[in-house]
Design a protein around this motif. Structure first.
Motif, PDB file in Angstrom:
ATOM      1  N   TYR A 120      56.984 100.331  26.000  1.00 56.25           N
ATOM      2  CA  TYR A 120      58.415 100.258  25.688  1.00 56.25           C
ATOM      3  C   TYR A 120      59.238 101.140  26.632  1.00 56.25           C
ATOM      4  O   TYR A 120      60.250 100.685  27.187  1.00 56.25           O
ATOM      5  CB  TYR A 120      58.642 100.681  24.237  1.00 56.25           C
ATOM      6  CG  TYR A 120      60.001 100.320  23.696  1.00 56.25           C
ATOM      7  CD1 TYR A 120      60.174  99.183  22.913  1.00 56.25           C
ATOM      8  CD2 TYR A 120      61.113 101.093  23.974  1.00 56.25           C
ATOM      9  CE1 TYR A 120      61.421  98.836  22.409  1.00 56.25           C
ATOM     10  CE2 TYR A 120      62.362 100.754  23.484  1.00 56.25           C
ATOM     11  CZ  TYR A 120      62.514  99.631  22.704  1.00 56.25           C
ATOM     12  OH  TYR A 120      63.752  99.290  22.232  1.00 56.25           O
ATOM     13  N   TYR A 134      72.148  97.697  28.684  1.00 59.76           N
ATOM     14  CA  TYR A 134      70.989  97.109  28.010  1.00 59.76           C
ATOM     15  C   TYR A 134      69.917  98.171  27.767  1.00 59.76           C
ATOM     16  O   TYR A 134      69.296  98.207  26.695  1.00 59.76           O
ATOM     17  CB  TYR A 134      70.431  95.983  28.873  1.00 59.76           C
ATOM     18  CG  TYR A 134      69.481  95.061  28.155  1.00 59.76           C
ATOM     19  CD1 TYR A 134      69.957  94.041  27.353  1.00 59.76           C
ATOM     20  CD2 TYR A 134      68.111  95.203  28.296  1.00 59.76           C
ATOM     21  CE1 TYR A 134      69.092  93.175  26.701  1.00 59.76           C
ATOM     22  CE2 TYR A 134      67.235  94.358  27.649  1.00 59.76           C
ATOM     23  CZ  TYR A 134      67.731  93.335  26.849  1.00 59.76           C
ATOM     24  OH  TYR A 134      66.867  92.493  26.190  1.00 59.76           O
ATOM     25  N   SER A 140      75.585 101.467  25.161  1.00 63.25           N
ATOM     26  CA  SER A 140      74.848 100.326  24.622  1.00 63.25           C
ATOM     27  C   SER A 140      75.771  99.217  24.142  1.00 63.25           C
ATOM     28  O   SER A 140      75.324  98.081  23.943  1.00 63.25           O
ATOM     29  CB  SER A 140      73.944 100.781  23.470  1.00 63.25           C
ATOM     30  OG  SER A 140      74.695 101.055  22.298  1.00 63.25           O
ATOM     31  N   ASP A 179      64.812  88.479  23.784  1.00 60.01           N
ATOM     32  CA  ASP A 179      64.149  88.902  25.022  1.00 60.01           C
ATOM     33  C   ASP A 179      62.636  88.961  24.796  1.00 60.01           C
ATOM     34  O   ASP A 179      62.148  89.836  24.076  1.00 60.01           O
ATOM     35  CB  ASP A 179      64.678  90.281  25.433  1.00 60.01           C
ATOM     36  CG  ASP A 179      64.072  90.767  26.746  1.00 60.01           C
ATOM     37  OD1 ASP A 179      63.201  90.076  27.304  1.00 60.01           O
ATOM     38  OD2 ASP A 179      64.470  91.859  27.203  1.00 60.01           O
ATOM     39  N   PHE A 206      61.034  92.344  25.577  1.00 60.22           N
ATOM     40  CA  PHE A 206      61.271  93.371  24.558  1.00 60.22           C
ATOM     41  C   PHE A 206      60.189  93.310  23.491  1.00 60.22           C
ATOM     42  O   PHE A 206      59.593  94.328  23.125  1.00 60.22           O
ATOM     43  CB  PHE A 206      62.656  93.178  23.934  1.00 60.22           C
ATOM     44  CG  PHE A 206      62.830  93.903  22.627  1.00 60.22           C
ATOM     45  CD1 PHE A 206      63.001  95.276  22.592  1.00 60.22           C
ATOM     46  CD2 PHE A 206      62.820  93.205  21.423  1.00 60.22           C
ATOM     47  CE1 PHE A 206      63.150  95.950  21.379  1.00 60.22           C
ATOM     48  CE2 PHE A 206      62.975  93.858  20.205  1.00 60.22           C
ATOM     49  CZ  PHE A 206      63.143  95.237  20.186  1.00 60.22           C
ATOM     50  N   TRP A 207      59.931  92.115  22.981  1.00 61.92           N
ATOM     51  CA  TRP A 207      58.897  91.961  21.950  1.00 61.92           C
ATOM     52  C   TRP A 207      57.514  92.265  22.510  1.00 61.92           C
ATOM     53  O   TRP A 207      56.672  92.842  21.809  1.00 61.92           O
ATOM     54  CB  TRP A 207      58.944  90.554  21.366  1.00 61.92           C
ATOM     55  CG  TRP A 207      60.203  90.285  20.608  1.00 61.92           C
ATOM     56  CD1 TRP A 207      61.232  89.459  20.980  1.00 61.92           C
ATOM     57  CD2 TRP A 207      60.588  90.858  19.356  1.00 61.92           C
ATOM     58  NE1 TRP A 207      62.227  89.484  20.044  1.00 61.92           N
ATOM     59  CE2 TRP A 207      61.862  90.326  19.028  1.00 61.92           C
ATOM     60  CE3 TRP A 207      59.987  91.764  18.485  1.00 61.92           C
ATOM     61  CZ2 TRP A 207      62.534  90.681  17.866  1.00 61.92           C
ATOM     62  CZ3 TRP A 207      60.661  92.121  17.322  1.00 61.92           C
ATOM     63  CH2 TRP A 207      61.908  91.583  17.024  1.00 61.92           C
ATOM     64  N   LYS A 217      64.599  98.490  33.197  1.00 64.32           N
ATOM     65  CA  LYS A 217      65.930  97.916  32.970  1.00 64.32           C
ATOM     66  C   LYS A 217      67.017  98.867  33.465  1.00 64.32           C
ATOM     67  O   LYS A 217      68.048  98.422  34.000  1.00 64.32           O
ATOM     68  CB  LYS A 217      66.146  97.602  31.486  1.00 64.32           C
ATOM     69  CG  LYS A 217      65.196  96.583  30.900  1.00 64.32           C
ATOM     70  CD  LYS A 217      65.203  95.269  31.644  1.00 64.32           C
ATOM     71  CE  LYS A 217      66.467  94.475  31.433  1.00 64.32           C
ATOM     72  NZ  LYS A 217      66.404  93.133  32.067  1.00 64.32           N
ATOM     73  N   ASN A 259      74.348  93.364  23.386  1.00 61.56           N
ATOM     74  CA  ASN A 259      73.068  93.836  23.939  1.00 61.56           C
ATOM     75  C   ASN A 259      71.977  93.829  22.877  1.00 61.56           C
ATOM     76  O   ASN A 259      70.816  93.485  23.158  1.00 61.56           O
ATOM     77  CB  ASN A 259      73.228  95.247  24.508  1.00 61.56           C
ATOM     78  CG  ASN A 259      73.901  95.255  25.864  1.00 61.56           C
ATOM     79  OD1 ASN A 259      73.744  94.326  26.649  1.00 61.56           O
ATOM     80  ND2 ASN A 259      74.667  96.296  26.138  1.00 61.56           N
ATOM     81  N   TYR A 260      72.333  94.208  21.650  1.00 61.23           N
ATOM     82  CA  TYR A 260      71.353  94.239  20.569  1.00 61.23           C
ATOM     83  C   TYR A 260      70.947  92.821  20.174  1.00 61.23           C
ATOM     84  O   TYR A 260      69.774  92.578  19.850  1.00 61.23           O
ATOM     85  CB  TYR A 260      71.922  94.994  19.367  1.00 61.23           C
ATOM     86  CG  TYR A 260      72.154  96.455  19.643  1.00 61.23           C
ATOM     87  CD1 TYR A 260      71.134  97.381  19.477  1.00 61.23           C
ATOM     88  CD2 TYR A 260      73.395  96.913  20.078  1.00 61.23           C
ATOM     89  CE1 TYR A 260      71.333  98.730  19.723  1.00 61.23           C
ATOM     90  CE2 TYR A 260      73.602  98.257  20.331  1.00 61.23           C
ATOM     91  CZ  TYR A 260      72.576  99.165  20.161  1.00 61.23           C
ATOM     92  OH  TYR A 260      72.778 100.497  20.430  1.00 61.23           O
ATOM     93  N   LEU A 285      68.138  99.541  24.286  1.00 57.19           N
ATOM     94  CA  LEU A 285      66.695  99.715  24.103  1.00 57.19           C
ATOM     95  C   LEU A 285      66.374 101.108  23.586  1.00 57.19           C
ATOM     96  O   LEU A 285      65.526 101.280  22.694  1.00 57.19           O
ATOM     97  CB  LEU A 285      65.971  99.477  25.427  1.00 57.19           C
ATOM     98  CG  LEU A 285      65.787  98.033  25.878  1.00 57.19           C
ATOM     99  CD1 LEU A 285      65.339  97.982  27.333  1.00 57.19           C
ATOM    100  CD2 LEU A 285      64.772  97.322  24.984  1.00 57.19           C
ATOM    101  N   LEU A 308      68.508  91.559  22.732  1.00 60.41           N
ATOM    102  CA  LEU A 308      67.162  92.105  22.570  1.00 60.41           C
ATOM    103  C   LEU A 308      66.293  91.184  21.726  1.00 60.41           C
ATOM    104  O   LEU A 308      65.109  90.990  22.022  1.00 60.41           O
ATOM    105  CB  LEU A 308      67.230  93.487  21.912  1.00 60.41           C
ATOM    106  CG  LEU A 308      67.654  94.665  22.777  1.00 60.41           C
ATOM    107  CD1 LEU A 308      67.728  95.938  21.945  1.00 60.41           C
ATOM    108  CD2 LEU A 308      66.697  94.862  23.928  1.00 60.41           C
ATOM    109  N   THR A 309      66.850  90.636  20.678  1.00 59.36           N
ATOM    110  CA  THR A 309      66.061  89.784  19.782  1.00 59.36           C
ATOM    111  C   THR A 309      65.603  88.502  20.467  1.00 59.36           C
ATOM    112  O   THR A 309      64.682  87.840  19.995  1.00 59.36           O
ATOM    113  CB  THR A 309      66.874  89.429  18.525  1.00 59.36           C
ATOM    114  OG1 THR A 309      68.028  88.646  18.907  1.00 59.36           O
ATOM    115  CG2 THR A 309      67.343  90.690  17.809  1.00 59.36           C
TER     116      THR A 309
END
Length: 293
Positions: free
Chosen positions: A242, A258, A35, A59, A62-63, A249, A52-53, A262, A56-57
């Protein structure tokens, strides 16, 4: 003597310990390392820290996947608990052929996941499916079920309720452990069926309810088969659960770094929710010692 027994105990436990370290802890550590990298299948991992983290915020999918999964969990878990509890009480009431009814209600959980999904694809078919055929027979408006953005998740919630058999069996085991003499005591005091349920059944069943609640939440956050087989995350990402997003991905886009991020975010989410549930349980879960834990 004690040391010899301890050695033998460790020896016999070693296969389980090694299995846990190799097949659980090892992959978890590896996924955390992945990750922190930019790694696509066939390429060389490049260490990028927590990028990557951060990504995510930013993306939207993702949400979206997190929102869809949370919505599904908040609806599916309470419904499954309620239906499982009610049916468990019915099949525990001592009616005729109760063993047959227990078997019938449990059978759906034995259907393989793929076969169950294929069956429900037919049931939800807007043209020739079972549900719309029944609705037409009664002159009621039909639905597009999983083929409509607004009804896709509710349709899958209906499908999940069909598999309440596991919760029912656990509730049934809990009901059979409630002391019969307490019901007799309530009856002697003039209590009715509601009094028996309110003051005896429900308090004694709270540990079982809590167990099914925790396992249900964990299970619904990992829902995958329905999206993979039935909807492919559609329509318009309405069923982008999810785990299905994580799968795409990892194995469609080949973005293993990535996808590993997740996976760790999901682990932390489930961990936090589980801790909160255990803390909240102290106020309502009853144990025979008279204490809450």
């Amino acid at each position: 003597m004690a040391r010899s027994e301890a050695r033998w105990g460790v020896l016999f436990a070693m296969p389980a310990i090694l299995g846990f370290l190799i097949f659980t802890i090892g992959p978890m550590v590896a996924s955390f390392i992945f990750s922190l990298t930019d790694w696509t299948v066939g390429g060389t991992p490049q260490l990028i820290g927590f990028d990557n983290y951060v990504a995510l915020t930013q993306d939207p999918l993702f949400w979206k996947s997190l929102g869809v999964t949370t919505y599904y969990t908040l609806a599916a878990v309470p419904i499954a608990l309620f239906v499982g509890f009610v049916v468990a009480m019915l099949v525990n009431a001592g009616w005729r052929w109760q063993s047959m009814w227990r078997t019938i209600y449990y059978l759906p959980t034995l259907v393989p996941a793929v076969a169950s999904a294929v069956l429900w694809i037919w049931i939800f078919n807007p043209d020739s499916g079972l549900f719309n055929s029944v609705l037409r027979a009664f002159g009621l408006p039909t639905s597009n079920w999983i083929y409509s953005e607004s009804t896709a998740v509710p349709s899958l919630i209906i499908m999940s309720t069909w598999g309440f058999g596991n919760a029912m069996v656990i509730f049934l085991a809990g009901l059979q452990g409630v002391p019969r003499q307490l019901y007799e005591a309530v009856a002697l005091d003039g209590g009715n069926a509601w009094s028996k349920f309110r003051h005896v059944t429900l308090p004694f069943m709270t540990p079982v309810i809590f167990y099914n609640l925790v396992t249900g939440v964990i299970g619904t956050f990992q829902v995958f088969n329905q999206a993979y087989i039935m909807t492919s995350g559609g329509p318009n990402h309405a069923t982008l659960f999810y785990i299905y997003y994580l799968y795409t991905k990892a194995f469609t886009d080949s973005e293993m770094g990535y996808a590993s991020a997740l996976a760790w975010v999901l682990f932390l989410i489930v961990l936090v929710i589980t801790v909160l549930l255990f803390r909240n349980a102290r106020s309502w879960v009853y144990y025979e010692t008279g204490d809450t834990r």
